[in-house]
Motif scaffolding. Structure first.
Motif, mmCIF file in Angstrom:
data_model
loop_
_atom_site.group_PDB
_atom_site.id
_atom_site.type_symbol
_atom_site.label_atom_id
_atom_site.label_comp_id
_atom_site.label_asym_id
_atom_site.label_seq_id
_atom_site.Cartn_x
_atom_site.Cartn_y
_atom_site.Cartn_z
ATOM 1 N N LYS A 172 0.825 -1.211 0.000
ATOM 2 C CA LYS A 172 0.000 0.000 0.000
ATOM 3 C C LYS A 172 0.857 1.257 0.000
ATOM 4 C CE LYS A 172 -4.131 -1.975 2.051
ATOM 5 N NZ LYS A 172 -5.014 -2.018 3.224
ATOM 6 N N ARG A 227 -6.493 -9.845 -2.429
ATOM 7 C CA ARG A 227 -7.796 -9.780 -1.743
ATOM 8 C C ARG A 227 -7.796 -8.660 -0.712
ATOM 9 N NH1 ARG A 227 -7.694 -15.437 -1.806
ATOM 10 N NH2 ARG A 227 -6.763 -15.467 0.269
ATOM 11 N N SER A 228 -6.645 -8.401 -0.119
ATOM 12 C CA SER A 228 -6.536 -7.387 0.932
ATOM 13 C C SER A 228 -6.473 -5.970 0.390
ATOM 14 C CB SER A 228 -5.289 -7.643 1.772
ATOM 15 O OG SER A 228 -5.345 -8.917 2.345
ATOM 16 N N LEU A 229 -6.122 -5.838 -0.877
ATOM 17 C CA LEU A 229 -5.982 -4.500 -1.470
ATOM 18 C C LEU A 229 -7.316 -3.975 -1.966
ATOM 19 C CD1 LEU A 229 -2.763 -4.717 -3.669
ATOM 20 C CD2 LEU A 229 -3.048 -3.466 -1.531
ATOM 21 N N ASP A 230 -7.514 -2.698 -1.811
ATOM 22 C CA ASP A 230 -8.655 -2.021 -2.397
ATOM 23 C C ASP A 230 -8.465 -2.077 -3.914
ATOM 24 O OD1 ASP A 230 -10.050 0.382 -3.581
ATOM 25 O OD2 ASP A 230 -10.669 0.576 -1.485
ATOM 26 N N PRO A 231 -9.517 -2.323 -4.678
ATOM 27 C CA PRO A 231 -9.394 -2.416 -6.139
ATOM 28 C C PRO A 231 -8.771 -1.185 -6.790
ATOM 29 C CG PRO A 231 -11.522 -3.258 -5.467
ATOM 30 C CD PRO A 231 -10.861 -2.671 -4.234
ATOM 31 N N ARG A 232 -8.783 -0.038 -6.132
ATOM 32 C CA ARG A 232 -8.173 1.168 -6.719
ATOM 33 C C ARG A 232 -6.673 0.986 -6.906
ATOM 34 N NH1 ARG A 232 -6.197 4.935 -2.498
ATOM 35 N NH2 ARG A 232 -6.515 3.836 -0.536
ATOM 36 N N TYR A 233 -6.070 0.064 -6.152
ATOM 37 C CA TYR A 233 -4.642 -0.194 -6.292
ATOM 38 C C TYR A 233 -4.320 -1.062 -7.509
ATOM 39 C CZ TYR A 233 -3.828 1.638 -1.589
ATOM 40 O OH TYR A 233 -3.737 2.441 -0.485
ATOM 41 N N TYR A 234 -5.301 -1.780 -8.031
ATOM 42 C CA TYR A 234 -5.047 -2.692 -9.153
ATOM 43 C C TYR A 234 -4.503 -1.957 -10.371
ATOM 44 C CZ TYR A 234 -7.991 -6.057 -6.556
ATOM 45 O OH TYR A 234 -8.522 -6.887 -5.618
ATOM 46 N N VAL A 271 -13.524 -7.545 -10.972
ATOM 47 C CA VAL A 271 -13.996 -6.232 -10.530
ATOM 48 C C VAL A 271 -14.770 -5.537 -11.626
ATOM 49 C CG1 VAL A 271 -13.239 -3.925 -9.824
ATOM 50 C CG2 VAL A 271 -12.194 -5.940 -8.802
#
Length: 122
Positions: free
Chosen positions: A41, A77-84, A120
């Protein structure tokens, strides 16, 4: 006047590089503490400006965090999709760089990230 603007831009780049260096130290510390989610993050925060030195310096921190991942699916799974999207920006240009282990890890992350991103968007 142009020299003043050029100097201010240069100082700005140096300030950004100093912030990236501090961020890299935090990433290394988190990796040593077995906190890969926090490391990722922090690595992905504030995508750097177009200056090549800043982009490369930031990529080094992201790369360190990515190579520390043991459970790729768990991390994603732990990351918010905005990080993808940000993660993909780092993955695509660097896919062919590094040794075999590094490339294998990046391909594994890319595969899992693509699966997550597809999920997503649907």
């Amino acid at each position: 006047m142009a020299e003043t603007e050029k100097s201010a831009g240069s100082d700005n780049t140096e300030d950004i590089l100093a912030k990236i260096e501090n961020k890299s130290l935090k990433i290394e510390s988190l990796i040593k503490q077995y906190k890969p989610i926090k490391a990722i993050k922090i690595a992905l925060e504030s995508y750097p400006p177009q200056d090549e030195r800043c982009k490369y310096a930031n990529w080094v921190g992201v790369h360190k965090a990515l190579m520390a991942i043991k459970d790729v699916e768990g991390i994603l799974r732990s990351l918010d999709p905005r990080y993808y999207d940000i993660l993909m920006k780092y993955k695509c240009p660097s896919s062919s760089m590094g040794d075999r282990t590094t490339c294998d890890q990046r391909l594994k992350i890319h595969e899992k990230l693509t699966e997550k991103a597809d999920f997503v968007t649907t």
